[in-house]
Motif scaffolding. Structure first.
Motif, PDB file in Angstrom:
ATOM      1  N   TRP A 104      -7.470  11.821  -4.979  1.00 49.88           N
ATOM      2  CA  TRP A 104      -6.550  10.838  -4.397  1.00 49.88           C
ATOM      3  C   TRP A 104      -5.092  11.167  -4.652  1.00 49.88           C
ATOM      4  O   TRP A 104      -4.279  11.055  -3.736  1.00 49.88           O
ATOM      5  CB  TRP A 104      -6.896   9.427  -4.879  1.00 49.88           C
ATOM      6  N   LEU A 157      -6.638   1.799   2.086  1.00 47.87           N
ATOM      7  CA  LEU A 157      -7.823   2.100   1.270  1.00 47.87           C
ATOM      8  C   LEU A 157      -7.496   1.972  -0.214  1.00 47.87           C
ATOM      9  O   LEU A 157      -8.206   1.302  -0.965  1.00 47.87           O
ATOM     10  CB  LEU A 157      -8.307   3.519   1.582  1.00 47.87           C
ATOM     11  N   SER A 158      -6.373   2.596  -0.634  1.00 47.62           N
ATOM     12  CA  SER A 158      -5.992   2.541  -2.050  1.00 47.62           C
ATOM     13  C   SER A 158      -5.720   1.106  -2.478  1.00 47.62           C
ATOM     14  O   SER A 158      -6.109   0.687  -3.565  1.00 47.62           O
ATOM     15  CB  SER A 158      -4.724   3.358  -2.291  1.00 47.62           C
ATOM     16  N   MET A 170     -11.475   4.563   7.317  1.00 50.25           N
ATOM     17  CA  MET A 170     -11.131   4.617   5.895  1.00 50.25           C
ATOM     18  C   MET A 170     -11.449   3.304   5.197  1.00 50.25           C
ATOM     19  O   MET A 170     -11.826   3.273   4.038  1.00 50.25           O
ATOM     20  CB  MET A 170      -9.639   4.909   5.739  1.00 50.25           C
ATOM     21  N   VAL A 198      -4.939   5.619   4.386  1.00 49.45           N
ATOM     22  CA  VAL A 198      -5.180   5.883   2.959  1.00 49.45           C
ATOM     23  C   VAL A 198      -4.471   4.841   2.094  1.00 49.45           C
ATOM     24  O   VAL A 198      -4.974   4.469   1.035  1.00 49.45           O
ATOM     25  CB  VAL A 198      -4.788   7.325   2.561  1.00 49.45           C
ATOM     26  N   GLY A 199      -3.327   4.369   2.549  1.00 46.83           N
ATOM     27  CA  GLY A 199      -2.610   3.328   1.802  1.00 46.83           C
ATOM     28  C   GLY A 199      -3.441   2.071   1.698  1.00 46.83           C
ATOM     29  O   GLY A 199      -3.610   1.506   0.609  1.00 46.83           O
ATOM     30  N   ILE A 201      -2.827   7.854   9.692  1.00 50.38           N
ATOM     31  CA  ILE A 201      -3.608   8.363   8.571  1.00 50.38           C
ATOM     32  C   ILE A 201      -3.005   7.894   7.240  1.00 50.38           C
ATOM     33  O   ILE A 201      -3.724   7.581   6.295  1.00 50.38           O
ATOM     34  CB  ILE A 201      -3.727   9.912   8.633  1.00 50.38           C
ATOM     35  N   VAL A 202      -1.668   7.789   7.205  1.00 48.40           N
ATOM     36  CA  VAL A 202      -1.013   7.322   5.974  1.00 48.40           C
ATOM     37  C   VAL A 202      -1.287   5.836   5.757  1.00 48.40           C
ATOM     38  O   VAL A 202      -1.588   5.404   4.644  1.00 48.40           O
ATOM     39  CB  VAL A 202       0.503   7.613   6.018  1.00 48.40           C
ATOM     40  N   ILE A 203      -1.223   5.054   6.834  1.00 45.98           N
ATOM     41  CA  ILE A 203      -1.580   3.640   6.713  1.00 45.98           C
ATOM     42  C   ILE A 203      -3.020   3.530   6.213  1.00 45.98           C
ATOM     43  O   ILE A 203      -3.331   2.722   5.343  1.00 45.98           O
ATOM     44  CB  ILE A 203      -1.473   2.921   8.078  1.00 45.98           C
ATOM     45  N   TYR A 229      -9.610   4.144  15.343  1.00 41.52           N
ATOM     46  CA  TYR A 229     -10.653   4.857  14.621  1.00 41.52           C
ATOM     47  C   TYR A 229     -10.271   5.135  13.162  1.00 41.52           C
ATOM     48  O   TYR A 229     -10.988   4.766  12.245  1.00 41.52           O
ATOM     49  CB  TYR A 229     -11.006   6.179  15.304  1.00 41.52           C
ATOM     50  N   ILE A 230      -9.104   5.784  12.971  1.00 44.27           N
ATOM     51  CA  ILE A 230      -8.792   6.355  11.659  1.00 44.27           C
ATOM     52  C   ILE A 230      -8.741   5.292  10.567  1.00 44.27           C
ATOM     53  O   ILE A 230      -9.373   5.431   9.514  1.00 44.27           O
ATOM     54  CB  ILE A 230      -7.452   7.099  11.709  1.00 44.27           C
ATOM     55  N   ILE A 282       0.642   4.251  -2.702  1.00 44.46           N
ATOM     56  CA  ILE A 282       0.485   5.675  -2.400  1.00 44.46           C
ATOM     57  C   ILE A 282       1.520   6.495  -3.163  1.00 44.46           C
ATOM     58  O   ILE A 282       1.210   7.534  -3.765  1.00 44.46           O
ATOM     59  CB  ILE A 282       0.640   5.904  -0.877  1.00 44.46           C
ATOM     60  N   PRO A 319       0.817  -1.229   0.000  1.00 43.80           N
ATOM     61  CA  PRO A 319       0.000   0.000   0.000  1.00 43.80           C
ATOM     62  C   PRO A 319       0.846   1.272   0.000  1.00 43.80           C
ATOM     63  O   PRO A 319       0.481   2.253  -0.653  1.00 43.80           O
ATOM     64  CB  PRO A 319      -0.805  -0.113   1.292  1.00 43.80           C
ATOM     65  N   MET A 320       1.995   1.257   0.704  1.00 44.77           N
ATOM     66  CA  MET A 320       2.842   2.447   0.701  1.00 44.77           C
ATOM     67  C   MET A 320       3.374   2.711  -0.700  1.00 44.77           C
ATOM     68  O   MET A 320       3.437   3.850  -1.158  1.00 44.77           O
ATOM     69  CB  MET A 320       4.004   2.287   1.682  1.00 44.77           C
TER      70      MET A 320
END
Lengths: 323, 255
Positions: A290, B103-104, B192, B100-101, B96-98, B187-188, A58, A54-55
């Motif tokens: 995104w 999620l993507s 996501m 969105v990562g 938060i980065v984990i 939570y975060i 991103i 995932p990183m």
């Protein structure tokens, strides 16, 4: 054939997988390594697949173009990074410097530094206090300090809200005491966010500091006092140098999550004062951009990596000077 | 100390408040607990939290135990530092980065399995929290016991099953408990990753907070708080009890 394994120094015989060398293929070391490989594999696969990958995604997304309803189109572009610094004029496409996002970033930085310093100022006396308690009660104190840390971050942030809001505890008490006639507004300010962060991450500061101070030989302090050192000098020349690794570790542990914080600004900042964490969330959520969100995440990650590298260098240097 | 506990105390006290206003006291009442318990949205969220927490904890703890065994026994091997870095990655990257990562990743891979997505995400960030106590425990364990077992012709499996595992249990239990707490509290990342219907308790609390502050949230928070405290206290007790037992055990052996 079978190399005289016994004659080799044991470390080299066991560590190196000696790829492809047939003499080792079914030796006990080889089997041992295979077994250990099997034991490690699930963790490596899980984290590799569901975190490292995932990183990488991103990073890739940050160079792509946003699709209309969230997600991305597979076209290379630096637009996302451009957007962080410049606005594009609608008519003639010229770039105009826009400091809004940079401000968000520096605001996050300032807030993270504030919470780090505040945690240090509160955490150091606390850790020192615990370290000077008699042996048996120390574990008890540490337990008390870590207990709030294990309660929900969301709830802890909510607790701060209960105290700081207009009809919250502080205002109600002060009005009841007659100190104030109308409430001070503390919510939705930088102060409330800072308080939220301090309350969230204080244990991260106290624990490493305590671990360090616990090992301090308190006879050194007595010796310093005997030699007519003032309190300030004892702190400056005896305690602080000793506690330095704990201080750096604690600062790091508070700084990193504070920089990427989402909940504190969201609940205590009223969502009006965006931090980088909220910016990222927003781009992936309602703004549906995104690539821009990904670029912001990459910028945040790079900032944190730089801090970590600085820390590693610092730690290595101090390790050398001691060893 | 006061700073640490005052907010929590206020939260708990006002969850028993009879008045609607969150910070004005008007008498003792269990009203808000009754209301919270009767709320179906809340029940669903609590059930989700429980499922996710338990499954993620079991997976993360099992993997972390295996990894800890491999990293703490035998010689150090090449790449062990890289492995440590990999395991601590979920703790080092901002949530938060984990979020969105992940999620993507799920969006790209087209994995839409509702709760399963949440469970996978939780397993990942629970691993380091389960790993650390287990490794710490392995490091203080007396390796001679395992060696003695193999000297007495115990097979690798027997010595693991009869010697290593029982001795390691306190570490595994406290690791699992920490993992569970971390999972219940997140939570975060959950917000996501979770789609509709896969929301957990923190998500529910957050949504309610957005709608306005009511004492019902205090009641829910108090229950969550109680669960967390129980778990941490239990994990603490198990850890120190286990340690004491091994210590007295080894004394008995030598004496």
């Amino acid at each position: 054939m079978a190399m005289p394994i016994i004659a080799q120094p044991p470390e080299t015989a066991r560590i190196a997988p000696q790829d492809g060398s047939p003499s080792h293929r079914d030796g006990p070391q080889r089997r041992e390594l295979r077994k250990r490989g099997l034991l490690i594999a699930p963790v490596v696969l899980t984290i590799g697949c569901f975190l490292a990958l995932p990183m990488a995604i991103i990073l890739t997304y940050s160079f792509l173009v946003p699709a209309t309803y969230g997600g991305v189109r597979w076209e290379f572009s630096l637009e996302a990074y451009r957007q962080f610094l410049f606005d594009r004029d609608f008519i003639d496409e010229t770039l105009i410097f826009n400091s809004a996002y940079l401000e968000i970033f520096s605001r996050s930085l300032v807030l993270a530094i504030f919470s780090m310093v505040a945690c240090l100022l509160i955490g150091f006396p606390t850790a020192y206090f615990i370290a000077t308690r008699p042996g048996a009660t120390r574990t008890y104190w540490v337990f008390l300090i870590t207990l709030p840390f294990w309660t929900n971050l969301l709830i802890r942030t909510y607790c701060v809200l209960l105290i700081l809001r207009e009809e919250g505890l502080i205002n109600n008490t002060l009005i009841w005491l007659g100190v104030l006639d109308k409430p001070i507004i503390m919510m939705y300010t930088n102060f409330s966010m800072g308080m939220g962060l301090v309350y969230s991450y204080l244990p991260f500061m106290v624990l490493p500091l305590y671990a360090n101070l616990e090992k301090l030989d308190f006879r050194l302090i007595e010796a310093a006092h005997d030699l007519y050192a003032t309190r300030w000098r004892v702190l400056r020349w005896v305690i602080l140098p000793h506690a330095r690794p704990g201080i750096t570790a604690g600062c790091l542990l508070v700084f990193i999550p504070s920089l990427g914080t989402f909940l504190a600004p969201d609940l205590l900042g009223g969502g009006k004062r965006l931090m980088i964490g909220n910016l990222i969330q927003l781009q992936f959520g309602s703004s549906r951009n995104w690539p821009f969100g990904a670029a912001s995440a990459v910028i945040l990650l790079v900032a944190i990596m730089m801090v970590l590298i600085l820390y590693a260098r610092h730690a290595a240097r101090h390790g050398e000077s001691r060893g | 100390m006061a700073l640490l506990y005052a907010p929590v105390v206020i939260l708990v006290v006002f969850s028993f408040n009879a008045n609607r206003a969150v910070t004005i006291w008007a008498g003792f009442s269990l009203d808000w607990y009754v209301r919270a318990a009767a709320n179906s949205g809340l029940q669903k969220a609590a059930l989700n939290s429980l499922i996710v927490g338990i499954v993620a904890t079991v997976c993360a703890t099992a993997m972390a135990t295996a990894a800890a065994l491999a990293t703490s026994r035998g010689q150090r091997f090449r790449g062990i530092n890289a492995l440590y870095a990999l395991i601590s990655m979920p703790m080092m990257i901002p949530e938060i980065v984990i979020a969105v990562g992940t999620l993507s990743f799920f969006a790209l891979a087209g994995i839409r399995l509702g709760l399963v997505n949440v469970i996978i995400a939780h397993t990942v960030f629970c691993i380091p929290f389960a790993y650390l106590p287990i490794r710490a425990r392995l490091e203080v364990m007396d390796k001679r016991l395992e060696e003695a077992a193999s000297d007495l012709y115990a097979s690798a499996w027997q010595s693991f099953r009869l010697i290593t595992l029982p001795l390691l249990m306190p570490g595994i239990v406290s690791g699992a408990m920490l993992a569970f707490i971390i999972s219940i509290d997140d939570y975060i990342i959950t917000s996501m990753v979770a789609g509709a219907g896969a929301g957990t308790l923190p998500i529910y609390v957050y949504t309610q907070l957005r709608l306005g502050v009511t004492p019902e949230i205090n009641a829910i928070s108090t229950v969550l708080l109680a669960i967390s405290i129980l778990f941490v206290a239990a994990s603490h007790l198990v850890g120190s009890y286990g340690l004491a037992r091994t210590r007295s055990g080894s004394v008995r052996h030598t004496g």
